[in-house]
Design a protein around this motif. Sequence first.
Motif, PDB file in Angstrom:
ATOM      1  N   THR A 246      -6.268   6.787  -0.555  1.00 14.84           N
ATOM      2  CA  THR A 246      -6.803   5.499  -0.117  1.00 14.84           C
ATOM      3  C   THR A 246      -5.668   4.559   0.263  1.00 14.84           C
ATOM      4  OG1 THR A 246      -8.746   5.769  -1.510  1.00 14.84           O
ATOM      5  CG2 THR A 246      -8.223   3.539  -0.812  1.00 14.84           C
ATOM      6  N   ALA A 247      -4.617   4.539  -0.541  1.00 14.44           N
ATOM      7  CA  ALA A 247      -3.479   3.663  -0.261  1.00 14.44           C
ATOM      8  C   ALA A 247      -2.809   4.033   1.056  1.00 14.44           C
ATOM      9  CB  ALA A 247      -2.468   3.723  -1.401  1.00 14.44           C
ATOM     10  N   GLY A 248      -2.748   5.323   1.384  1.00 16.23           N
ATOM     11  CA  GLY A 248      -2.152   5.750   2.651  1.00 16.23           C
ATOM     12  C   GLY A 248      -2.937   5.223   3.844  1.00 16.23           C
TER      13      GLY A 248
ATOM     14  N   GLY B 270       1.583  -0.387  -9.464  1.00 19.33           N
ATOM     15  CA  GLY B 270       0.987   0.191  -8.265  1.00 19.33           C
ATOM     16  C   GLY B 270      -0.418   0.720  -8.495  1.00 19.33           C
ATOM     17  N   ASP B 271      -0.814   0.880  -9.752  1.00 20.03           N
ATOM     18  CA  ASP B 271      -2.152   1.377 -10.091  1.00 20.03           C
ATOM     19  C   ASP B 271      -3.096   0.258 -10.515  1.00 20.03           C
ATOM     20  OD1 ASP B 271      -1.700   4.093  -9.651  1.00 20.03           O
ATOM     21  OD2 ASP B 271      -0.804   4.348 -11.627  1.00 20.03           O
ATOM     22  N   ARG B 272      -2.668  -0.960 -10.414  1.00 21.18           N
ATOM     23  CA  ARG B 272      -3.493  -2.071 -10.889  1.00 21.18           C
ATOM     24  C   ARG B 272      -4.577  -2.383  -9.865  1.00 21.18           C
ATOM     25  NH1 ARG B 272      -0.270  -6.349 -14.053  1.00 21.18           N
ATOM     26  NH2 ARG B 272      -2.406  -7.060 -14.184  1.00 21.18           N
ATOM     27  N   LEU B 273      -5.809  -2.277 -10.297  1.00 21.58           N
ATOM     28  CA  LEU B 273      -6.963  -2.440  -9.435  1.00 21.58           C
ATOM     29  C   LEU B 273      -7.021  -3.820  -8.791  1.00 21.58           C
ATOM     30  CD1 LEU B 273      -9.507  -1.180  -8.303  1.00 21.58           C
ATOM     31  CD2 LEU B 273     -10.713  -1.929 -10.362  1.00 21.58           C
ATOM     32  N   GLU B 274      -6.653  -4.852  -9.548  1.00 18.92           N
ATOM     33  CA  GLU B 274      -6.746  -6.204  -8.984  1.00 18.92           C
ATOM     34  C   GLU B 274      -5.753  -6.409  -7.835  1.00 18.92           C
ATOM     35  OE1 GLU B 274      -3.925  -6.575 -12.533  1.00 18.92           O
ATOM     36  OE2 GLU B 274      -5.743  -5.475 -12.060  1.00 18.92           O
ATOM     37  N   LEU B 275      -4.601  -5.739  -7.884  1.00 14.85           N
ATOM     38  CA  LEU B 275      -3.649  -5.847  -6.780  1.00 14.85           C
ATOM     39  C   LEU B 275      -4.152  -5.098  -5.550  1.00 14.85           C
ATOM     40  CD1 LEU B 275      -0.249  -5.476  -8.672  1.00 14.85           C
ATOM     41  CD2 LEU B 275      -1.304  -7.555  -7.788  1.00 14.85           C
ATOM     42  N   ALA B 276      -4.782  -3.955  -5.761  1.00 14.77           N
ATOM     43  CA  ALA B 276      -5.371  -3.217  -4.640  1.00 14.77           C
ATOM     44  C   ALA B 276      -6.481  -4.049  -4.002  1.00 14.77           C
ATOM     45  CB  ALA B 276      -5.914  -1.877  -5.120  1.00 14.77           C
ATOM     46  N   ARG B 277      -7.290  -4.692  -4.817  1.00 13.52           N
ATOM     47  CA  ARG B 277      -8.364  -5.546  -4.278  1.00 13.52           C
ATOM     48  C   ARG B 277      -7.798  -6.734  -3.524  1.00 13.52           C
ATOM     49  NH1 ARG B 277     -12.366  -5.299  -9.490  1.00 13.52           N
ATOM     50  NH2 ARG B 277     -13.274  -3.276  -8.972  1.00 13.52           N
TER      51      ARG B 277
ATOM     52  N   CYS C  44       0.833  -1.208   0.000  1.00 15.72           N
ATOM     53  CA  CYS C  44       0.000   0.000   0.000  1.00 15.72           C
ATOM     54  C   CYS C  44       0.869   1.260   0.000  1.00 15.72           C
ATOM     55  CB  CYS C  44      -0.967  -0.008   1.186  1.00 15.72           C
ATOM     56  SG  CYS C  44      -2.266  -1.250   0.995  1.00 15.72           S
ATOM     57  N   LEU C  45       2.010   1.225   0.683  1.00 15.36           N
ATOM     58  CA  LEU C  45       2.944   2.358   0.618  1.00 15.36           C
ATOM     59  C   LEU C  45       3.427   2.581  -0.813  1.00 15.36           C
ATOM     60  CD1 LEU C  45       5.266   2.110   3.754  1.00 15.36           C
ATOM     61  CD2 LEU C  45       3.509   3.820   3.264  1.00 15.36           C
ATOM     62  N   LEU C  46       3.701   1.493  -1.517  1.00 16.44           N
ATOM     63  CA  LEU C  46       4.129   1.617  -2.907  1.00 16.44           C
ATOM     64  C   LEU C  46       3.004   2.162  -3.786  1.00 16.44           C
ATOM     65  CD1 LEU C  46       6.201  -1.654  -3.315  1.00 16.44           C
ATOM     66  CD2 LEU C  46       7.049   0.682  -3.087  1.00 16.44           C
ATOM     67  N   ARG C  47       1.755   1.818  -3.459  1.00 15.10           N
ATOM     68  CA  ARG C  47       0.614   2.334  -4.219  1.00 15.10           C
ATOM     69  C   ARG C  47       0.451   3.839  -4.038  1.00 15.10           C
ATOM     70  NH1 ARG C  47      -3.962  -0.288  -1.828  1.00 15.10           N
ATOM     71  NH2 ARG C  47      -5.161   1.312  -2.893  1.00 15.10           N
ATOM     72  N   MET C  48       1.051   4.390  -3.005  1.00 11.91           N
ATOM     73  CA  MET C  48       0.961   5.834  -2.783  1.00 11.91           C
ATOM     74  C   MET C  48       1.724   6.621  -3.854  1.00 11.91           C
ATOM     75  SD  MET C  48       1.104   6.159   1.348  1.00 11.91           S
ATOM     76  CE  MET C  48       0.970   7.945   1.305  1.00 11.91           C
ATOM     77  N   ARG C  49       2.458   5.952  -4.710  1.00 12.04           N
ATOM     78  CA  ARG C  49       3.165   6.609  -5.805  1.00 12.04           C
ATOM     79  C   ARG C  49       2.281   6.770  -7.034  1.00 12.04           C
ATOM     80  NH1 ARG C  49       8.170   2.907  -6.443  1.00 12.04           N
ATOM     81  NH2 ARG C  49       7.979   3.818  -8.487  1.00 12.04           N
ATOM     82  N   SER C  50       1.028   6.409  -6.929  1.00 17.90           N
ATOM     83  CA  SER C  50       0.091   6.494  -8.054  1.00 17.90           C
ATOM     84  C   SER C  50      -0.014   7.922  -8.578  1.00 17.90           C
ATOM     85  CB  SER C  50      -1.290   6.010  -7.606  1.00 17.90           C
ATOM     86  OG  SER C  50      -2.248   6.266  -8.607  1.00 17.90           O
ATOM     87  N   ARG C  51      -0.372   8.029  -9.849  1.00 25.43           N
ATOM     88  CA  ARG C  51      -0.603   9.348 -10.449  1.00 25.43           C
ATOM     89  C   ARG C  51      -1.993   9.879 -10.083  1.00 25.43           C
ATOM     90  NH1 ARG C  51       2.108   6.485 -14.866  1.00 25.43           N
ATOM     91  NH2 ARG C  51       0.080   5.619 -15.337  1.00 25.43           N
ATOM     92  N   VAL C  52      -2.855   9.014  -9.548  1.00 28.65           N
ATOM     93  CA  VAL C  52      -4.233   9.387  -9.228  1.00 28.65           C
ATOM     94  C   VAL C  52      -4.319   9.748  -7.745  1.00 28.65           C
ATOM     95  CG1 VAL C  52      -6.632   8.604  -9.240  1.00 28.65           C
ATOM     96  CG2 VAL C  52      -5.044   7.806 -11.008  1.00 28.65           C
ATOM     97  N   GLU C  53      -4.719  10.985  -7.467  1.00 27.85           N
ATOM     98  CA  GLU C  53      -4.715  11.480  -6.088  1.00 27.85           C
ATOM     99  C   GLU C  53      -5.586  10.638  -5.151  1.00 27.85           C
ATOM    100  OE1 GLU C  53      -5.828  15.446  -3.488  1.00 27.85           O
ATOM    101  OE2 GLU C  53      -5.709  15.598  -5.662  1.00 27.85           O
TER     102      GLU C  53
END
Length: 178
Positions: free
Chosen positions: A38-40, A154-161, A24-33
């Motif tokens: 959410t990742a934080g 880091g922006d892949r929805l399936e990994l976030a899910r 989730c920390l790595l997902r915080m590098r997303s281009r989408v605010e």
Amino acid sequence: MHGPGAGSSGWLLVTLCAATGAYCLLRMRSRVEEQRRTAGGEALMGFGMAMMAVPAAVAPPSWAWAVYAAVFGAAGLRALWAARSGAHHLHHLVGAFAMVYMAVLMAGGSHAGIPVLTGVLLLYFTAYVLWTGTRLVPVTAAAPAGDVPAPGWGDRLELARACRLAMGIGMLAMLLTL
């Protein structure tokens, strides 16, 4: 995970939650605010769950439970404020409440929660895990058009899910020990 016999299963849960928090920390590098925010919150939840799941043999000092309750109380207030813009934040509110609930029980030296409240939280997280699991069913995606860059890992929805599923299962495991 401070009940009897929670040794190796507790450490597995610590590992799962810490790995989820790290991703989730790595997902915080997303281009989408919105994804970054959410990742934080999810990183905080993952690391908090990892710390709370540490087996009793190396449990934190008693004052740490009050710190956990305060941190997740603040996270709950932030989720309540953020819920104005999206219903997904209500799940973060329930998760933060569950963490405060468990921290308060641990601070009091009790491993027995309020049966009705624990039952409601178990039902909620069971439904959440089942719902999230069904959303992991692969869906074919269209190829990105033209100059649109493909999403980073880091922006892949399936990994976030998958992360959310892992944390939901972790929360169920922790609640089952109450």
